[in-house]
Design a protein around this motif. Structure first.
Motif, PDB file in Angstrom:
ATOM      1  N   ASP A 139       0.990  -2.788  16.919  1.00 28.41           N
ATOM      2  CA  ASP A 139       2.627  -2.035  17.151  1.00 28.41           C
ATOM      3  C   ASP A 139       3.253  -2.648  17.195  1.00 28.41           C
ATOM      4  OD1 ASP A 139       1.040  -5.000  18.549  1.00 28.41           O
ATOM      5  OD2 ASP A 139       1.910  -4.120  20.549  1.00 28.41           O
ATOM      6  N   GLU A 140       3.077  -4.269  16.285  1.00 29.29           N
ATOM      7  CA  GLU A 140       4.248  -4.558  15.557  1.00 29.29           C
ATOM      8  C   GLU A 140       4.907  -3.781  14.505  1.00 29.29           C
ATOM      9  OE1 GLU A 140       4.308  -9.004  15.679  1.00 29.29           O
ATOM     10  OE2 GLU A 140       2.802  -8.795  16.065  1.00 29.29           O
ATOM     11  N   VAL A 141       3.465  -3.564  13.688  1.00 28.49           N
ATOM     12  CA  VAL A 141       4.300  -3.067  12.707  1.00 28.49           C
ATOM     13  C   VAL A 141       4.653  -1.836  13.148  1.00 28.49           C
ATOM     14  CG1 VAL A 141       2.928  -2.294   9.962  1.00 28.49           C
ATOM     15  CG2 VAL A 141       2.061  -4.038  11.075  1.00 28.49           C
ATOM     16  N   ASN A 142       3.917  -0.711  13.441  1.00 29.56           N
ATOM     17  CA  ASN A 142       4.836   0.478  14.534  1.00 29.56           C
ATOM     18  C   ASN A 142       5.769   0.442  15.254  1.00 29.56           C
ATOM     19  OD1 ASN A 142       2.040   1.484  13.104  1.00 29.56           O
ATOM     20  ND2 ASN A 142       1.210   1.397  15.471  1.00 29.56           N
ATOM     21  N   HIS A 143       6.408  -0.878  15.850  1.00 26.37           N
ATOM     22  CA  HIS A 143       7.687  -1.112  15.756  1.00 26.37           C
ATOM     23  C   HIS A 143       8.979  -1.074  14.645  1.00 26.37           C
ATOM     24  CE1 HIS A 143      11.191  -1.789  18.277  1.00 26.37           C
ATOM     25  NE2 HIS A 143      10.858  -2.820  17.695  1.00 26.37           N
ATOM     26  N   ILE A 144       8.402  -1.801  13.960  1.00 30.68           N
ATOM     27  CA  ILE A 144       9.455  -1.560  12.708  1.00 30.68           C
ATOM     28  C   ILE A 144       9.880  -0.296  11.584  1.00 30.68           C
ATOM     29  CG2 ILE A 144       9.905  -2.770  11.177  1.00 30.68           C
ATOM     30  CD1 ILE A 144       8.919  -5.474  11.432  1.00 30.68           C
ATOM     31  N   LEU A 145       8.322   0.594  11.775  1.00 27.12           N
ATOM     32  CA  LEU A 145       8.223   1.491  10.632  1.00 27.12           C
ATOM     33  C   LEU A 145       8.744   2.283  11.948  1.00 27.12           C
ATOM     34  CD1 LEU A 145       4.774   1.549   9.244  1.00 27.12           C
ATOM     35  CD2 LEU A 145       7.115   0.924   8.465  1.00 27.12           C
ATOM     36  N   VAL A 161       9.433  15.430   6.037  1.00 26.48           N
ATOM     37  CA  VAL A 161       8.532  14.393   6.123  1.00 26.48           C
ATOM     38  C   VAL A 161       8.784  12.897   5.573  1.00 26.48           C
ATOM     39  CG1 VAL A 161       6.708  13.842   3.939  1.00 26.48           C
ATOM     40  CG2 VAL A 161       7.321  16.348   4.999  1.00 26.48           C
ATOM     41  N   LEU A 162       8.311  12.387   6.987  1.00 23.06           N
ATOM     42  CA  LEU A 162       8.363  10.969   6.732  1.00 23.06           C
ATOM     43  C   LEU A 162       7.326  10.379   5.927  1.00 23.06           C
ATOM     44  CD1 LEU A 162      10.226  10.072   9.856  1.00 23.06           C
ATOM     45  CD2 LEU A 162      11.751  10.501   7.880  1.00 23.06           C
ATOM     46  N   GLU A 163       7.939   9.636   4.731  1.00 22.65           N
ATOM     47  CA  GLU A 163       6.354   8.406   4.436  1.00 22.65           C
ATOM     48  C   GLU A 163       6.592   6.827   4.461  1.00 22.65           C
ATOM     49  OE1 GLU A 163       5.817  11.791   0.624  1.00 22.65           O
ATOM     50  OE2 GLU A 163       6.622   9.570   0.461  1.00 22.65           O
ATOM     51  N   TYR A 164       5.749   6.422   5.009  1.00 26.57           N
ATOM     52  CA  TYR A 164       5.467   5.225   5.399  1.00 26.57           C
ATOM     53  C   TYR A 164       4.541   4.319   4.914  1.00 26.57           C
ATOM     54  CZ  TYR A 164       6.740   7.352   9.984  1.00 26.57           C
ATOM     55  OH  TYR A 164       7.237   8.073  10.368  1.00 26.57           O
ATOM     56  N   SER A 165       4.999   2.543   4.352  1.00 30.16           N
ATOM     57  CA  SER A 165       4.813   1.410   3.214  1.00 30.16           C
ATOM     58  C   SER A 165       4.768   0.361   3.237  1.00 30.16           C
ATOM     59  CB  SER A 165       4.773   2.140   1.662  1.00 30.16           C
ATOM     60  OG  SER A 165       5.740   2.056   1.893  1.00 30.16           O
ATOM     61  N   GLY A 211       0.278   5.023   7.556  1.00 31.89           N
ATOM     62  CA  GLY A 211       0.314   6.175   8.385  1.00 31.89           C
ATOM     63  C   GLY A 211       1.992   5.787   9.589  1.00 31.89           C
ATOM     64  N   GLU A 212       1.690   7.297  10.166  1.00 30.83           N
ATOM     65  CA  GLU A 212       2.638   6.332  11.081  1.00 30.83           C
ATOM     66  C   GLU A 212       2.538   5.870  12.354  1.00 30.83           C
ATOM     67  OE1 GLU A 212       5.702   9.557  13.281  1.00 30.83           O
ATOM     68  OE2 GLU A 212       4.189  10.368  12.111  1.00 30.83           O
ATOM     69  N   ARG A 213       1.439   6.091  12.890  1.00 30.99           N
ATOM     70  CA  ARG A 213       0.814   4.731  13.781  1.00 30.99           C
ATOM     71  C   ARG A 213      -0.288   4.173  13.919  1.00 30.99           C
ATOM     72  NH1 ARG A 213       4.401   4.140  17.452  1.00 30.99           N
ATOM     73  NH2 ARG A 213       2.472   3.627  19.010  1.00 30.99           N
ATOM     74  N   THR A 234      -3.634   1.877  13.583  1.00 28.77           N
ATOM     75  CA  THR A 234      -4.698   1.028  14.857  1.00 28.77           C
ATOM     76  C   THR A 234      -5.113  -0.270  14.009  1.00 28.77           C
ATOM     77  OG1 THR A 234      -6.488   1.890  13.914  1.00 28.77           O
ATOM     78  CG2 THR A 234      -5.256   3.027  15.423  1.00 28.77           C
ATOM     79  N   SER A 235      -5.578  -1.118  14.360  1.00 26.92           N
ATOM     80  CA  SER A 235      -5.910  -2.083  13.685  1.00 26.92           C
ATOM     81  C   SER A 235      -7.205  -2.366  12.341  1.00 26.92           C
ATOM     82  CB  SER A 235      -6.967  -3.818  14.840  1.00 26.92           C
ATOM     83  OG  SER A 235      -8.162  -2.540  15.253  1.00 26.92           O
ATOM     84  N   ASP A 236      -7.705  -0.789  12.305  1.00 24.60           N
ATOM     85  CA  ASP A 236      -9.420  -0.203  11.661  1.00 24.60           C
ATOM     86  C   ASP A 236      -7.624   0.238  10.601  1.00 24.60           C
ATOM     87  OD1 ASP A 236     -10.583  -1.079  12.998  1.00 24.60           O
ATOM     88  OD2 ASP A 236     -11.015   1.105  13.876  1.00 24.60           O
ATOM     89  N   ASP A 237      -6.727   0.429  10.354  1.00 24.49           N
ATOM     90  CA  ASP A 237      -6.212   0.671   9.526  1.00 24.49           C
ATOM     91  C   ASP A 237      -5.969   0.234   8.784  1.00 24.49           C
ATOM     92  OD1 ASP A 237      -5.925   3.313   9.955  1.00 24.49           O
ATOM     93  OD2 ASP A 237      -4.295   3.738  11.130  1.00 24.49           O
ATOM     94  N   LEU A 238      -4.743  -1.475   9.755  1.00 24.51           N
ATOM     95  CA  LEU A 238      -4.915  -2.193   9.056  1.00 24.51           C
ATOM     96  C   LEU A 238      -5.537  -3.248   7.887  1.00 24.51           C
ATOM     97  CD1 LEU A 238      -2.209  -4.847  11.426  1.00 24.51           C
ATOM     98  CD2 LEU A 238      -1.706  -3.634   9.761  1.00 24.51           C
ATOM     99  N   THR A 239      -6.966  -3.117   8.279  1.00 25.34           N
ATOM    100  CA  THR A 239      -8.254  -3.405   7.789  1.00 25.34           C
ATOM    101  C   THR A 239      -8.441  -3.039   6.474  1.00 25.34           C
ATOM    102  OG1 THR A 239      -8.920  -4.105   9.605  1.00 25.34           O
ATOM    103  CG2 THR A 239     -10.635  -4.703   7.714  1.00 25.34           C
ATOM    104  N   ALA A 240      -7.953  -1.666   6.033  1.00 24.65           N
ATOM    105  CA  ALA A 240      -8.016  -0.823   5.766  1.00 24.65           C
ATOM    106  C   ALA A 240      -6.498  -0.740   4.166  1.00 24.65           C
ATOM    107  CB  ALA A 240      -8.201   1.077   5.501  1.00 24.65           C
TER     108      ALA A 240
END
Length: 683
Positions: free
Chosen positions: A509-515, A537-541, A558-560, A562-568
């Protein structure tokens, strides 16, 4: 009523125009001699060509421009008189730079000098204030001392001010207040804040980028204002007026004027964008784009259909840290001058004859032989069919110039000297290609060379043969290909925010807030520019590194999350690090350094026309038989008019293919095929 998109790429010798008719889907082109003193003059002449064909100012509903105004001002040291304001005690950051010499030949140059500072110490002021690494105020700003510094500057003719305070990317309020005070004390000055230009960690790169922006901003503002006034005088009222950026996207006139540093690779970026589109249509996923114009040569690598983007680069040995296409530029073009030095060695470049006076054969007052003159002496170029016959070349003058300036001092025949000139300039350009390919572990046998620009198809086939590449693609309109790329470019704005954090301590949620916060800003800017929700179109990195490293790798996100996404994302970082540097350390901690968002406004796509065979033969396209020099031998070869070459035809070298905007050479032992998009495929 017809609606036209007009694009123009301003080069050192010619300005290239493309007119796309949105009703008929037809593309028309022209080339106008550049006007270096005022590039907008050539632009209006090109638009007048469209008017002469029956179009009106109301028919132009889109205009995009690849400009070299900022690039030339930076390289030639002709930017604005600039001042610099920094946190007290840090005025040496700009002068010290990286504390390192560059790599390559400069490492062994005992006479090496750093590039001169764009802002000397005499125009550098210190501000008593301090923000810590967490964005907290350690020392409030002393406004009275700042006003005193600015009052001292009033007599120095300062036109622009760069402001770069310590850790301002975490706490921009001090810089914003500085801007307000500058506007009160020096009301006619442009102001560039590092917290707006590049809110990113690493003090020197942020400072250097902000200084370059301040140095160029008044120049670009004046140019864009002048161009807008010319449009108004011609009653061109379209809101869709764009400038190409270094990141491969475009930006509005207004946005570009505020962020001039994003245009330093404006011109060549269009050609790389067109190359990426060519990859999709032809099926060749690995390409090297080779854009050779009148004054320079630009090369870029496209792997798996995607051009490389870097977040840090150098232009004229000056550091710039904004997203830029990975383009390698060398001083080698049709106007590049050849001479024999005092040691009796043949040199080609780096200086150019440019548009004025131009090559000797142009008969505009040039006296020094150029690469174009050498190509004419070798009979690769036609005296009577240059620019479709609109411009006559003088081979006798070219021969005489090469004879007196090169051949006689070296004891050579003029034709042998001309072949030597071409060999030397080819080697320079081949080295530029190697620097972005083999030097980075790529095998050139896997790549096709996309040759374009006015001179690219003249040299491409021989260079590809010498480099062992898979072949050459010459697009249908090679001489204006960068301008065609402008038709294919979307609007793009980049945003970055640095905040250093260990990845394992970050919550999704910290990463999502900034992005998300940056994404809202990106969307609002594009909505303000007239794009609808479904056109955005928005691209995040994330910029990531192993803890303690001095460089980052950009990893898509990605835009939103999850903890699994951060692991990936962590796993993707390890894999990318291994791909780039042949090692990885999955057991080591990883840090997130910066967050990035790209806001893209989708422009309606231009359909690349395809063609069916019409039954034409090589005889239909045959112009003449001409003797030309190939590898030390004079060979008789056919000359074809490209516009009459039908789909599916095969030409065996040696051969010359002429068209309005360029000339293509097919060497002995090579074969050229016309594909379904009327590209020339040379293998």
């Amino acid at each position: 009523m017809s609606r036209y998109r007009v694009t123009v790429d301003t080069g050192g010798t010619f300005s290239d125009f493309v007119y796309y008719n949105e009703d008929s889907k037809e593309i028309a082109i022209t080339k106008i001699p550049s006007t270096p003193e005022d590039p907008s003059e050539a632009i209006m002449k090109g638009i007048e060509v469209l008017f002469s064909q029956g179009a009106s100012s109301a028919d132009i509903n889109y205009f995009c421009h690849g400009t070299t105004v900022g690039t030339n001002a930076l390289l030639e040291g002709k930017g604005a008189v600039t001042g610099l304001l920094v946190t007290k005690g840090f005025r040496g950051v700009y002068e010290v730079m990286e504390q390192a010499r560059p790599y390559g030949a400069a490492l062994f140059d005992v006479m090496y000098d750093k590039p001169a500072m764009l802002v000397p110490q005499s125009r550098t002021g210190e501000i008593q204030e301090r923000i810590d690494f967490q964005g907290q105020i350690l020392l409030p700003m002393d406004e009275s001392a700042l006003r005193s510094t600015l009052s001292e500057w009033r007599g120095k003719g300062i036109e622009s001010v760069a402001v770069c305070l310590l850790f301002s990317f975490l706490h921009p309020e001090h810089e914003q207040r500085v801007k307000q005070i500058i506007e009160e004390e020096l009301p006619n000055c442009s102001v560039s804040l590092s917290s707006e230009v590049l809110p990113q960690i690493r003090e020197y790169y942020r400072l250097s980028t902000t200084v370059i922006n301040a140095y160029l901003q008044p120049i670009l503002e004046h140019y864009i204002r002048n161009l807008k006034e010319r449009f108004e005088q011609s009653e061109i009222t379209t809101r869709q007026t764009y400038i190409m950026q270094s990141n491969g996207g475009t930006s509005t006139f207004e946005a570009t004027a505020k962020k001039a540093v994003t245009t330093v690779l404006s011109g060549p970026a269009g050609g790389v964008t067109a190359g990426a589109c060519l990859s999709q249509t032809t099926g060749y996923s690995n390409l090297i784009t080779f854009d050779m114009g009148g004054t320079s040569c630009d090369v870029a690598l496209i792997k798996d259909g995607k051009p490389a983007l870097f977040n840090r680069s150098k232009i004229g040995n000056r550091d710039i840290a904004v997203p830029m296409m990975d383009i390698n530029t060398v001083s080698a073009g049709g106007g590049t001058i050849a001479r024999v030095d005092e040691m009796g060695i043949l040199e080609v470049g780096p200086d150019s004859a440019g548009a004025v006076p131009g090559p000797v054969s142009y008969r505009k007052g040039g006296t020094l032989p150029t690469v174009t003159d050498a190509n004419l002496v070798l009979r690769y170029l036609s005296e009577s069919n240059f620019l479709g016959g609109r411009m006559l070349l003088d081979r006798d003058q070219a021969v005489q110039s090469i004879k007196s300036k090169v051949a006689e001092p070296l004891g050579l025949d003029p034709v042998d000297a001309a072949e030597g000139i071409i060999s030397i300039v080819n080697v320079k350009m081949e080295e530029a290609i190697k620097a972005i390919s083999t030097a980075r572990g790529y095998d050139l046998r896997d790549f096709m060379l996309v040759a374009f620009g006015g001179a690219g198809p003249l040299h491409g086939a021989k260079m590809a043969r010498d480099l062992g590449m898979a072949g050459v693609i010459v697009p249908f309109h090679p001489g204006v290909y960068s301008a065609i790329g402008l038709l294919m470019s979307n609007v793009k704005h980049d945003y970055v925010q640095s905040k250093l954090s260990p990845l394992h301590l970050l919550r999704a949620d910290e990463v999502n807030h900034i992005l998300s916060k940056m994404g809202v800003q990106a969307k609002q800017e594009l909505l303000h520019e007239g794009f609808s929700e479904d056109e955005i179109v928005l691209e995040y990195s994330l910029d990531m590194r192993y803890a303690g490293q001095g460089y980052e790798i950009n990893i898509p996100a990605g835009e939103r999350l999850t903890s699994d996404d951060l692991t990936a994302i962590r796993e993707k970082f390890d894999q990318t690090h291994h791909q780039l540097f042949a090692h990885m350390a999955p057991e080591e901690p990883v840090e997130v350094v910066s967050y990035r968002v790209s806001g893209i406004g989708l422009v309606p796509k231009v359909e690349v026309p395809s063609y069916e065979p019409s039954g034409g033969t090589l005889e239909d396209a045959f112009r003449e038989q001409r003797e030309a020099r190939f590898d030390g031998k004079d060979l008789s070869c056919p000359v074809y008019q490209r516009e009459k070459l039908d789909v599916g035809l095969v030409i065996h070298g040696p051969a010359i293919i002429e068209q309005l905007d360029s000339t293509t050479i097919v060497n002995p032992g090579q074969q050229a095929r016309i594909d379904g998009w009327k590209n020339i495929i040379i293998t």
